[in-house]
Design a protein around this motif. Structure first.
Motif, PDB file in Angstrom:
ATOM      1  N   PRO A  17       0.823  -1.216   0.000  1.00  0.00           N
ATOM      2  CA  PRO A  17       0.000   0.000   0.000  1.00  0.00           C
ATOM      3  C   PRO A  17       0.852   1.258   0.000  1.00  0.00           C
ATOM      4  O   PRO A  17       2.069   1.221   0.223  1.00  0.00           O
ATOM      5  N   SER A  22       0.080   3.668   5.341  1.00  0.00           N
ATOM      6  CA  SER A  22       0.590   2.766   6.372  1.00  0.00           C
ATOM      7  C   SER A  22       1.065   3.549   7.587  1.00  0.00           C
ATOM      8  O   SER A  22       0.893   3.107   8.733  1.00  0.00           O
ATOM      9  N   GLN A  25      -1.992   4.528   9.465  1.00  0.00           N
ATOM     10  CA  GLN A  25      -2.504   3.357  10.175  1.00  0.00           C
ATOM     11  C   GLN A  25      -1.744   3.141  11.483  1.00  0.00           C
ATOM     12  O   GLN A  25      -2.334   2.839  12.517  1.00  0.00           O
ATOM     13  N   THR A  45      -7.954   3.778   7.837  1.00  0.00           N
ATOM     14  CA  THR A  45      -6.898   2.853   7.437  1.00  0.00           C
ATOM     15  C   THR A  45      -6.828   1.549   8.218  1.00  0.00           C
ATOM     16  O   THR A  45      -6.223   0.583   7.739  1.00  0.00           O
ATOM     17  N   GLN A 280      -2.300  -6.146  -4.288  1.00  0.00           N
ATOM     18  CA  GLN A 280      -2.721  -4.744  -4.378  1.00  0.00           C
ATOM     19  C   GLN A 280      -3.464  -4.527  -5.699  1.00  0.00           C
ATOM     20  O   GLN A 280      -2.923  -4.004  -6.668  1.00  0.00           O
ATOM     21  N   THR A 315      -4.867  -1.094   2.624  1.00  0.00           N
ATOM     22  CA  THR A 315      -4.071  -0.807   3.815  1.00  0.00           C
ATOM     23  C   THR A 315      -4.619  -1.571   5.012  1.00  0.00           C
ATOM     24  O   THR A 315      -3.859  -2.135   5.817  1.00  0.00           O
TER      25      THR A 315
END
Length: 399
Positions: A17, A22, A25, A45, A280, A315
């Protein structure tokens, strides 16, 4: 809170991602993003928060669709405001119920032998072609197209016509509305004509069943009949075809897992779930938006009523709070959980069909063509620009 602008930048790799998401997150969970026109949205996220956005009725797809003209920067105009993906219950429930029986686990298992036969025929044809062979044209697109066409009752010979329209309708944020509008009108006219033909000559297919629901039971309008058929056709082939391509590219990146899976085909069903988690597929950083219909708090962040909310599913699938060592691909990982098919009322209608097709595709390719490999490096791959999913133009393979 992070200061991000939308559209978000492309991830620097096909296999992970966007790093900024990230980071969010890890540190914040939810962050504001701002479009060029000044519109503000909240990107979510973490796995549990994203799942909440997908299942909680306080986050509305229908309200997002209503904003499509005023907030186009966030990709709110996907397909049509009358599409099932842009509806909330009870209208969504009414239409979904009409087609759900065609996609049950039992019905999909009944279709498996036919899908396996299509896989075998396509591989037979691959073996007669000069190598390298383009897997996109001759396998990964052809398989789901034929399966969904047979299920719905669409002539497979029309594949080239509707695939061009599908590309336009699957464009992401910033797409030219004139192009998407023209594609929607053309495909609507095509399906209108097909409905007329099916009325004259009914068949044992899903479209004939939907026509009966319209004509005999008055359970949907004529426009809903056309729009629903259109959505099933697009959803039934685009993502599965591109998932096959991205799975092969991802496995090449992890040769030990690739060899492990090829050596033990019994791992394929579980590996498909792990690959759905890991691959992805989306070319954008977030999925279809929602609008908060009341004030909501996610991970301590207040999201005001009326806010656009962008769930970052890819994510979320890598959230260490939900998956141990999420950056590691493990084709034998037990109890895989992911949100790639969505969740809640908008859980992908064709999830079971997609799983079955991916399983049969991998079984066929790995058992019939054990030396199969992508023939070009990543840097030589060409992807269609502006698509919602990563759609490679061609995938040359050797074996």
């Amino acid at each position: 809170m992070a200061n991000l602008s939308y559209p978000l930048p492309n991830a620097p790799t096909l296999y992970a991602p966007l790093p900024e998401l990230s980071d969010i997150q890890r540190d914040q969970a939810v962050a504001q993003v701002e479009a060029a026109d000044g519109s503000v949205a909240y990107v979510v996220t973490r796995y549990q928060d994203v799942r909440t956005v997908l299942v909680d009725p306080r986050f509305s797809r229908a309200e997002a669709a209503k904003l499509q003209d005023g907030a186009a920067e966030f990709g709110l105009g996907d397909l049509s405001s009358e599409s099932i993906v842009a509806m909330d219950p009870p209208e969504h429930t009414r239409l979904r119920r009409l087609v759900a029986r065609a996609f049950t686990a039992r019905r999909v298992e009944e279709l498996r032998p036919r899908a396996a036969a299509i896989v075998d025929r396509l591989i037979d044809e691959l073996e007669t072609r000069r190598r390298p062979v383009d897997l996109v044209e001759h396998f990964s697109l052809a398989l789901p197209v034929q399966v969904i066409c047979e299920l719905l009752g669409v002539p497979a010979g029309d594949r080239d016509r509707f695939h061009g329209w599908s590309d336009a309708l699957m464009s992401g944020p910033g797409a030219d509305p004139r192009v998407t509008g023209a594609a929607l009108r053309a495909m609507g006219e095509y399906f209108g004509g097909l409905v007329h033909a099916k009325r004259a000559q009914p068949a044992d297919d899903l479209m004939t069943a939907l026509i009966a629901a319209r004509d005999e039971q008055d359970k949907l309008t004529e426009k809903e009949l056309v729009t629903l058929s259109l959505g099933i056709l697009i959803g039934g082939h685009e993502t599965t075809a591109n998932q096959i391509n991205m799975i092969l590219l991802t496995l090449r990146r992890f040769p030990e897992e690739d060899e492990r899976l090829r050596a033990d085909p019994s791992l394929i069903p579980g590996a498909v779930e792990e690959l759905m988690r890991f691959v992805q597929l989306g070319d954008g950083a977030t999925s279809l938006p929602r609008v908060a219909t009341e004030d909501v708090v996610l991970s301590g962040v207040a999201i005001p009523k009326g806010s656009i909310v962008l769930p970052a599913i890819a994510t979320a699938n890598r959230d260490p709070r939900n998956t141990d060592a999420p950056e590691r691909l493990d084709v034998a990982r037990p109890d895989v959980s992911h949100l790639s098919f969505g969740a809640g009322v908008h859980h992908c209608l064709g999830a079971q069909l997609a799983r079955m097709e991916l399983q049969e595709a991998l079984r066929g390719l790995f058992t019939r063509l054990p030396g199969l490999r992508v023939a070009v490096p990543d840097e030589e791959l060409r992807f269609k620009q502006g698509m919602i999913v990563r759609s490679v133009e061609a995938l040359p393979v050797l074996w």
